[in-house]
Design an enzyme around this catalytic site. Structure first.
Site, short mmCIF file in Angstrom:
data_model
loop_
_atom_site.label_atom_id
_atom_site.label_comp_id
_atom_site.label_asym_id
_atom_site.label_seq_id
_atom_site.Cartn_x
_atom_site.Cartn_y
_atom_site.Cartn_z
CB CYS A 225 -0.96 0.00 1.18
SG CYS A 225 -0.17 0.12 2.79
CG HIS A 267 -4.34 1.43 4.04
ND1 HIS A 267 -3.71 0.64 3.11
CD2 HIS A 267 -5.42 1.96 3.40
CE1 HIS A 267 -4.38 0.67 1.97
NE2 HIS A 267 -5.41 1.47 2.13
CG ASP A 282 -6.97 2.85 -0.74
OD1 ASP A 282 -6.01 2.37 -1.36
OD2 ASP A 282 -7.27 2.49 0.41
#
Length: 661
Positions: A225, A267, A282
């Site tokens: 991520c 994250h 995202d």
């Protein structure tokens, strides 16, 4: 400042990056959404704080920068010096000709965008009041700005097919060729990343993960991520669009309803500046998902996480800085932990709201009720502890109602799935049920499938105007009659299912006798004993091949312990749907008795009853065939008809059994 030597003016540019103690200490594991790209069940810091994750990204940029400067800028006497202290603070100094653009700005801030506004400002604007959206969600849109996704169809197709030819700059240049605005440039970058960059599961599981260099990501087309967010930011800046990486907590893979968040952030995502406001994306969760059983990544594009409305984004993303929530009022970490988590598919499938709004529910008198409101009629299903049992799910025109009766005291997992416009049911909600009292009297039949009761779906399948609109039917004597209108060309089939007693696969249709009265179908039901039963309804188009399709069922309830009804007579293929049986309705006849018969039969020339002997039936003025037979000396009795007076072949239409003497 300026230094003068031999009349050659030079400028010194300095870049200072300071890391707070909280961010510097934040290291560890990464965990993304369930079944979405993320870390393994144990939470690990995807960012490892704003320390290692983002810091090392910038360090790599400087390493690239130094190499380029040595090779390309030596003639211009450009020098870059970087120093660090033990707290993670770094100072980078560049010495370059006064009339040249600082390479640091080109690398970090992208001169095209950040050469300065009318006031000379070069730093990306921090989020403020004009960026904030009202909380809670106003149901106006899933996006933070008005979008017609159809406008992106050609661009999406183009961007998804662009290939890497050389470096990152060239890739961005190719992507934005078909883009004519900042929005389209961001869209092209988003689509490319979501369709080409695979989630690196092994890297996500590393305790101290490596930072991902852009060139490495392009070569391997894998990252975590941090890498997704860093790559998206870098590409946007090359395209001349302001973009920031935002670290924080996520309700991701391994998340349990009601859990607390502390320590390292797990994250990272992005904020992008478009049309005067900041918006959230995202690309990690937009690219696909990880199968929790095989730990394999699958590309599965998710539009939800592109410019998501902040009031929806906050459900599974909590940034380290509350300003990046882009909400008014902002939510606290405690609110984030306690608020109900609606998965992206909840909104993708057209859901609007759910009640209760907390993820942990306590039963009341052994029962929990969940309701969902949707934009349009939607099919739902549920699982309690992995099985479709112990619940009554009824469909509504715009949503559903679910009553759940946990079979035991303790903690139970409730999952709710919705179908939407696709052919696949997707998980949209998950609750944890706390049961302190289990009602043993509420034991539902194992064969009670969903949905229960008639609805918009049964109307769509050709069944309308039911005599019993509610899903549960109570009977005191063990008998009931259910009727409904049926569209022309539709055949109906029904079966009765219970957990105890004589209802077997062979007899499950014998406790129901189906009659056709004009355009309405009537189902006469006799229960073999007290208890709860599922009356299942199936339909099929007569002219089409294939099997009957399940539509819905009723729950039949009887508490009378004296109930002991026999089966109805067995009917054969020649028993027409328009026929009507008045007597005898019991499929078991007494021995050595004269038994009267009365039926309405259509298209019949003659009718008779055959036992030990044969007894003809006569047609009366009302159109009923009447007569009687004696059951002495026989074990079975048949009703037979002659359809053509010119033939001598009789067909069986009903069969009765005779009690032993």
């Amino acid at each position: 400042m300026e230094l003068k030597k031999d009349s050659n003016a030079v400028s010194i540019d300095m870049l200072l990056i300071v890391h707070s103690e909280k961010r510097h200490a934040a290291q560890g594991a990464h965990s993304d959404r369930q079944a979405d790209p993320g870390a393994p069940p144990q939470r690990r810091g995807g960012l490892q704080g704003v320390g290692n994750g983002i810091r090392r990204w910038q360090k790599l940029e400087r390493n690239d920068l130094r190499g380029n400067l040595v090779e390309k800028q030596h003639a211009q006497q450009t020098q870059v010096i970087t120093s660090y202290d033990n707290q993670g603070t770094q100072l980078t100094v560049e010495v370059h000709p006064q009339d040249a653009m600082p390479q640091l700005l080109k690398k970090f801030s992208l001169a095209k965008r950040l050469q300065g506004d009318k006031n000379g400002n070069t730093r990306a604007r921090q989020p403020g009041g004009k960026d904030a959206h009202a909380y809670p969600w106003d149901r106006s849109s899933l996006k933070s700005m008005p979008l017609d996704l159809r406008q992106f169809e050609k661009l999406d197709t183009y961007a998804s097919q662009v290939t890497v030819k050389s470096g990152l700059d060239a890739l961005v240049s190719d992507l934005v060729q078909e883009a004519h605005s900042d929005l389209e440039r961001v869209r092209a970058i988003w689509i490319w990343i979501c369709h080409h960059i695979e989630y690196d599961i092994e890297a996500a599981q590393e305790k101290d993960r490596q930072a991902f260099k852009p060139t490495t990501i392009l070569q391997t087309q894998k990252t975590n991520c941090d890498g997704y967010a860093g790559l998206f930011e870098r590409m946007c800046r090359i395209a001349g669009v302001q973009c920031m990486t935002v670290p924080g907590y996520s309700k991701g893979f391994g998340y349990q309803p009601g859990q607390s968040f502390s320590g390292e952030f797990d994250h990272a995502w992005n904020a992008v500046f478009l049309e005067g406001r900041w918006h959230l994306v995202d690309s990690t969760w937009g690219s696909g998902l990880v199968d929790s059983t095989t730990s394999k990544f699958t590309f599965l594009y998710n539009e939800f996480y592109f410019l998501t409305h902040p009031a929806l984004f906050i459900e599974d993303h909590f940034p380290d800085n509350k300003n990046w929530q882009l909400l008014k009022p902002p939510q606290s970490l405690r609110q984030f932990e306690n608020n109900m988590y609606h998965k992206s598919e909840f909104y993708n499938k057209g859901m609007l709201s759910a009640h209760p709004q907390t993820s942990i529910i306590k039963t009341v008198n052994g029962k929990v009720t969940v309701t969902i409101e949707s934009c349009a009629p939607t099919l739902f299903m549920f699982m309690l502890n992995g099985k479709q049992e112990h619940g009554l799910l009824s469909l509504r025109k715009n949503g559903m109602k679910l009553d759940v009766y946990p079979p035991t005291v303790g903690t139970h997992k409730l999952q709710i799935f919705a179908k939407g416009n696709s052919e696949i049911y997707s998980s949209v909600l998950e609750y944890t049920l706390k049961c302190h009292y289990a009602d043993i009297d509420v034991r539902l039949p194992a064969e009670l499938h969903q949905p229960v009761g008639p609805s918009w779906f049964s109307e769509q399948m050709g069944i309308t105007k039911p005599s019993h609109p509610e899903p549960v039917i109570y009977t005191s004597d063990g008998r009931c009659s259910v009727s409904f209108s049926v569209e022309e060309g539709i055949s109906v089939l029904a079966s009765l299912h219970g957990d105890d007693g004589p209802v077997t696969e062979e007899t499950q249709r014998r406790y129901i006798f189906q009659l056709q009265r004009e355009k309405r179908t009537e189902l006469k039901v006799q229960l073999p004993h007290a208890g709860k039963f599922a009356l299942k309804i199936f339909v099929k188009k007569r002219q089409e091949p294939g099997n009957y399709v399940f539509v819905f069922n009723y729950l039949l309830c009887c508490t009378n312990s004296k109930v002991n009804w026999p089966v109805f007579p067995e009917s054969f293929g020649n028993w027409g749907q328009d026929n009507e049986l008045l007597e005898p309705l019991s499929g078991v006849l007494p021995a050595n008795h004269n038994v009267p018969f009365k039926l309405k039969l259509h298209g019949v020339a003659k009718a008779l009853v055959k036992g030990q002997d044969t007894w003809p039936l006569t047609l009366n003025r009302e159109g009923y065939w009447e007569g009687s037979c004696n059951t002495a000396g026989c074990q079975e009795v048949y009703v037979m008809v002659l359809e053509n007076a010119n033939h001598n072949f009789y067909s069986y239409i009903l069969k009765y059994k005779v009690n032993a003497q």
